[in-house]
Design a protein around this motif. Structure first.
Motif, PDB file in Angstrom:
ATOM      1  N   LEU A 203       0.932  -1.189   0.086  1.00 38.71           N
ATOM      2  CA  LEU A 203      -0.025  -0.085   0.080  1.00 38.71           C
ATOM      3  C   LEU A 203       0.900   1.050  -0.010  1.00 38.71           C
ATOM      4  O   LEU A 203       0.346   2.259   0.023  1.00 38.71           O
ATOM      5  N   ARG A 204       2.224   1.132  -0.263  1.00 38.57           N
ATOM      6  CA  ARG A 204       2.900   2.493  -0.434  1.00 38.57           C
ATOM      7  C   ARG A 204       3.498   2.531  -1.764  1.00 38.57           C
ATOM      8  O   ARG A 204       3.768   1.531  -2.514  1.00 38.57           O
ATOM      9  N   GLY A 205       3.744   3.713  -2.000  1.00 35.64           N
ATOM     10  CA  GLY A 205       4.117   4.252  -3.357  1.00 35.64           C
ATOM     11  C   GLY A 205       3.155   3.863  -4.310  1.00 35.64           C
ATOM     12  O   GLY A 205       3.221   3.534  -5.527  1.00 35.64           O
ATOM     13  N   ASN A 206       1.876   3.922  -3.972  1.00 35.74           N
ATOM     14  CA  ASN A 206       0.687   3.639  -4.963  1.00 35.74           C
ATOM     15  C   ASN A 206       0.037   4.915  -5.310  1.00 35.74           C
ATOM     16  O   ASN A 206      -1.003   4.910  -5.229  1.00 35.74           O
ATOM     17  N   GLU A 207       0.823   5.798  -6.020  1.00 37.81           N
ATOM     18  CA  GLU A 207       0.189   7.030  -6.249  1.00 37.81           C
ATOM     19  C   GLU A 207      -0.880   6.926  -7.378  1.00 37.81           C
ATOM     20  O   GLU A 207      -1.673   7.710  -7.504  1.00 37.81           O
ATOM     21  N   GLU A 208      -0.642   5.794  -8.255  1.00 39.82           N
ATOM     22  CA  GLU A 208      -1.658   5.694  -9.283  1.00 39.82           C
ATOM     23  C   GLU A 208      -3.161   5.445  -8.663  1.00 39.82           C
ATOM     24  O   GLU A 208      -4.105   5.507  -9.552  1.00 39.82           O
ATOM     25  N   VAL A 209      -3.394   4.795  -7.774  1.00 40.53           N
ATOM     26  CA  VAL A 209      -4.666   4.628  -6.948  1.00 40.53           C
ATOM     27  C   VAL A 209      -4.861   5.445  -5.807  1.00 40.53           C
ATOM     28  O   VAL A 209      -6.000   5.195  -4.932  1.00 40.53           O
ATOM     29  N   GLN A 210      -4.202   6.453  -5.403  1.00 40.88           N
ATOM     30  CA  GLN A 210      -4.410   7.309  -4.188  1.00 40.88           C
ATOM     31  C   GLN A 210      -5.781   8.044  -4.483  1.00 40.88           C
ATOM     32  O   GLN A 210      -6.410   8.219  -3.348  1.00 40.88           O
ATOM     33  N   GLY A 256     -12.730  -2.286  -2.176  1.00 47.38           N
ATOM     34  CA  GLY A 256     -11.790  -3.088  -2.296  1.00 47.38           C
ATOM     35  C   GLY A 256     -10.427  -2.708  -1.587  1.00 47.38           C
ATOM     36  O   GLY A 256      -9.905  -3.342  -0.914  1.00 47.38           O
ATOM     37  N   TYR A 257     -10.213  -1.272  -1.805  1.00 50.83           N
ATOM     38  CA  TYR A 257      -9.007  -0.836  -1.114  1.00 50.83           C
ATOM     39  C   TYR A 257      -9.364  -0.845   0.402  1.00 50.83           C
ATOM     40  O   TYR A 257      -8.350  -1.035   1.248  1.00 50.83           O
ATOM     41  N   ALA A 258     -10.605  -0.506   0.873  1.00 53.28           N
ATOM     42  CA  ALA A 258     -10.849  -0.912   2.396  1.00 53.28           C
ATOM     43  C   ALA A 258     -10.279  -2.015   2.896  1.00 53.28           C
ATOM     44  O   ALA A 258      -9.957  -2.468   4.000  1.00 53.28           O
ATOM     45  N   ALA A 259     -11.036  -3.324   2.093  1.00 54.84           N
ATOM     46  CA  ALA A 259     -10.745  -4.444   2.491  1.00 54.84           C
ATOM     47  C   ALA A 259      -9.344  -4.934   2.561  1.00 54.84           C
ATOM     48  O   ALA A 259      -8.773  -5.618   3.661  1.00 54.84           O
ATOM     49  N   VAL A 260      -8.207  -4.487   1.460  1.00 53.26           N
ATOM     50  CA  VAL A 260      -6.926  -4.558   1.747  1.00 53.26           C
ATOM     51  C   VAL A 260      -6.272  -4.185   2.624  1.00 53.26           C
ATOM     52  O   VAL A 260      -5.565  -4.550   3.560  1.00 53.26           O
ATOM     53  N   ALA A 261      -6.888  -2.706   3.082  1.00 50.15           N
ATOM     54  CA  ALA A 261      -6.271  -2.037   4.171  1.00 50.15           C
ATOM     55  C   ALA A 261      -6.407  -2.408   5.409  1.00 50.15           C
ATOM     56  O   ALA A 261      -5.449  -2.623   6.441  1.00 50.15           O
ATOM     57  N   ILE A 262      -7.669  -3.243   5.584  1.00 49.54           N
ATOM     58  CA  ILE A 262      -8.013  -3.776   6.823  1.00 49.54           C
ATOM     59  C   ILE A 262      -7.211  -5.014   7.157  1.00 49.54           C
ATOM     60  O   ILE A 262      -6.755  -5.233   8.409  1.00 49.54           O
ATOM     61  N   ALA A 263      -7.055  -5.840   5.979  1.00 43.52           N
ATOM     62  CA  ALA A 263      -6.290  -6.887   6.232  1.00 43.52           C
ATOM     63  C   ALA A 263      -4.944  -6.708   6.300  1.00 43.52           C
ATOM     64  O   ALA A 263      -4.306  -7.272   7.053  1.00 43.52           O
ATOM     65  N   LEU A 264      -4.151  -5.756   5.988  1.00 38.86           N
ATOM     66  CA  LEU A 264      -2.846  -5.328   6.152  1.00 38.86           C
ATOM     67  C   LEU A 264      -2.799  -4.169   7.424  1.00 38.86           C
ATOM     68  O   LEU A 264      -1.925  -3.787   7.652  1.00 38.86           O
ATOM     69  N   GLY A 265      -3.740  -4.056   8.010  1.00 43.51           N
ATOM     70  CA  GLY A 265      -3.965  -3.084   9.371  1.00 43.51           C
ATOM     71  C   GLY A 265      -3.482  -1.703   9.238  1.00 43.51           C
ATOM     72  O   GLY A 265      -3.227  -1.042  10.104  1.00 43.51           O
ATOM     73  N   ASP A 266      -3.713  -1.042   7.918  1.00 47.71           N
ATOM     74  CA  ASP A 266      -3.463   0.244   7.716  1.00 47.71           C
ATOM     75  C   ASP A 266      -4.948   0.952   7.934  1.00 47.71           C
ATOM     76  O   ASP A 266      -5.512   1.331   7.000  1.00 47.71           O
ATOM     77  N   TRP A 267      -5.037   1.548   9.163  1.00 45.49           N
ATOM     78  CA  TRP A 267      -6.173   1.689   9.454  1.00 45.49           C
ATOM     79  C   TRP A 267      -6.607   3.363   8.802  1.00 45.49           C
ATOM     80  O   TRP A 267      -7.819   3.825   8.743  1.00 45.49           O
ATOM     81  N   GLY A 272     -10.121   6.780   4.696  1.00 51.99           N
ATOM     82  CA  GLY A 272     -10.084   7.121   3.586  1.00 51.99           C
ATOM     83  C   GLY A 272     -10.811   6.684   2.455  1.00 51.99           C
ATOM     84  O   GLY A 272     -11.806   7.387   1.781  1.00 51.99           O
ATOM     85  N   SER A 273     -10.761   5.352   2.270  1.00 50.31           N
ATOM     86  CA  SER A 273     -11.593   4.684   1.394  1.00 50.31           C
ATOM     87  C   SER A 273     -13.032   4.554   1.772  1.00 50.31           C
ATOM     88  O   SER A 273     -13.775   4.771   0.834  1.00 50.31           O
ATOM     89  N   VAL A 274     -13.227   4.293   3.125  1.00 48.74           N
ATOM     90  CA  VAL A 274     -14.749   4.300   3.461  1.00 48.74           C
ATOM     91  C   VAL A 274     -15.405   5.686   3.174  1.00 48.74           C
ATOM     92  O   VAL A 274     -16.462   5.868   2.791  1.00 48.74           O
ATOM     93  N   SER A 275     -14.502   6.940   3.504  1.00 42.95           N
ATOM     94  CA  SER A 275     -14.991   8.115   3.304  1.00 42.95           C
ATOM     95  C   SER A 275     -15.313   8.363   1.804  1.00 42.95           C
ATOM     96  O   SER A 275     -16.188   8.986   1.422  1.00 42.95           O
ATOM     97  N   GLN A 276     -14.477   7.826   0.873  1.00 44.32           N
ATOM     98  CA  GLN A 276     -14.563   7.987  -0.603  1.00 44.32           C
ATOM     99  C   GLN A 276     -16.052   7.262  -0.681  1.00 44.32           C
ATOM    100  O   GLN A 276     -16.603   7.616  -1.822  1.00 44.32           O
ATOM    101  N   LEU A 277     -16.306   6.180  -0.347  1.00 46.61           N
ATOM    102  CA  LEU A 277     -17.316   5.328  -0.800  1.00 46.61           C
ATOM    103  C   LEU A 277     -18.579   6.019  -0.106  1.00 46.61           C
ATOM    104  O   LEU A 277     -19.604   6.118  -1.075  1.00 46.61           O
ATOM    105  N   ALA A 278     -18.477   6.655   1.123  1.00 44.82           N
ATOM    106  CA  ALA A 278     -19.552   7.467   1.510  1.00 44.82           C
ATOM    107  C   ALA A 278     -20.155   8.773   0.551  1.00 44.82           C
ATOM    108  O   ALA A 278     -21.290   8.988   0.336  1.00 44.82           O
ATOM    109  N   VAL A 279     -18.910   9.242   0.347  1.00 41.57           N
ATOM    110  CA  VAL A 279     -19.186  10.575  -0.466  1.00 41.57           C
ATOM    111  C   VAL A 279     -19.797  10.228  -1.857  1.00 41.57           C
ATOM    112  O   VAL A 279     -20.578  10.954  -2.339  1.00 41.57           O
ATOM    113  N   ASN A 280     -19.235   9.143  -2.613  1.00 39.37           N
ATOM    114  CA  ASN A 280     -19.835   8.660  -3.962  1.00 39.37           C
ATOM    115  C   ASN A 280     -21.120   8.439  -3.797  1.00 39.37           C
ATOM    116  O   ASN A 280     -22.148   8.864  -4.571  1.00 39.37           O
TER     117      ASN A 280
END
Length: 318
Positions: A203-210, A256-267, A272-280
């Motif tokens: 999840l680091r250096g992933n500017e393409e999907v930020q 999908g991003y939220a799921a990966v972040a949960i599995a990797l412990g990056d809260w 951020g991904s949950v906020s994006q989902l809610a905004v959309n």
């Protein structure tokens, strides 16, 4: 145009045909006496311009109990009479909203089904893989596969009609669907982490999907535009435009991003991904509801009576 198939009690057939003959957008009227068996009665067939469908269905709504009304889109019509009926009907066919048709569609899309859950879970997993692989192609594919807009449209329709049961049911479909999809994807990501395939560095250096985890004013504007386009594509039957809506908003990628972040412990990334989902979702609900309201309130072919042809056999004016 729409092809109407009506089953009517024999005693009411004259009333049904009078409604059809008095509608500017109806033509190719056929009566088959005694053809219907269940329910018993006469079979009446007619072609009706989409712009006039609301008027006809409203005037014949009593057939819901006494007989039957079904409507099917006509893919090919080679008929001067049909062309004239479309010209006489008010408005343009692509602008017409057949409200009963829309109501049935959104009620179907508001339900939790195995197919809905499966598609959403698969789309979320593809999006998660796209995040890990930093693949925009996979993320776009997941966006197209996601089925969530049907439930969002149902929320909009429920708000317009003040059908609160439909609103709550559709929101439940969204929440349950995304919760299950995220849970399944988290489980798969945990297995992958246990096998050593992924780790927090993915999840680091992933500017393409930020863009998935950084909601901003543009995210909300895109969601508003997507909500308008999505409702218009559903009411006009433009499936190609609806695919564009799926590609425009990052609901499934955010899940999908939220799921990966949960599995990797990056809260932080989870937030951020949950906020994006809610905004959309919020943006599409707001603009989708507003679009339906405009269609119902202002567009001339919606909810207004068509110009009426002179009644046959000198009946006009009684």
């Amino acid at each position: 145009m729409l092809h109407l198939r009506l089953i009517t009690p024999s005693s009411s057939t004259a009333e049904v045909t009078a409604v059809l003959e008095g509608c500017a957008g109806a033509t190719n009227i056929v009566v088959l006496p005694g053809a219907a068996r269940e329910p018993a009665g006469d079979l009446v067939l007619a072609d009706v311009a989409r712009e006039s469908a609301n008027e006809v269905i409203s005037d014949l709504s009593w057939l819901r109990e006494a007989g039957s009304i079904s409507a099917h889109p006509i893919q090919l019509s080679l008929s001067r009479a049909a062309d004239e009926a479309v010209e006489e009907a008010p408005g343009e066919p692509d602008d017409a909203v057949v409200w009963e048709e829309l109501a049935q569609r959104v009620h179907a899309d508001s339900r939790i089904t195995w197919a809905y859950l499966a598609f959403l879970a698969i789309a979320t997993q593809i999006a998660a893989i796209g995040v890990l692989q930093k693949s925009i192609i996979l993320i776009v594919g997941a966006m197209v596969l996601g089925p969530e807009f049907g439930a969002i449209a149902a929320v909009c329709f429920g708000l317009l009609r003040r059908q609160w049961r439909l609103v709550t049911g559709s929101f439940r479909t969204l929440v349950v669907g995304f919760a299950i999809a995220i849970a399944v994807t988290v489980a798969c990501a945990l297995v992958s982490r246990g096998l050593g395939w992924i780790d927090p560095s993915h999840l680091r250096g992933n500017e393409e999907v930020q863009f998935i985890v950084k909601p901003d004013r543009w995210s909300f504007i895109v969601a508003l535009l997507a909500g308008v386009a999505g409702v218009l594509s559903i009411t006009a039957g433009k499936s190609s435009a609806l695919i564009g809506v799926f590609i425009s908003v990052t609901t499934v990628p955010a899940a999908g991003y939220a799921a990966v972040a949960i599995a990797l412990g990056d809260w932080a990334e989870v937030s951020g991904s949950v906020s994006q989902l809610a905004v959309n979702v919020a943006g599409m609900v707001i603009s989708g509801t507003a679009t339906l309201w405009v269609q119902h309130r202002f567009w001339p072919q919606v909810g207004r009576t068509s110009s009426v042809r002179p009644m046959p056999r000198g009946d006009a004016g009684g």
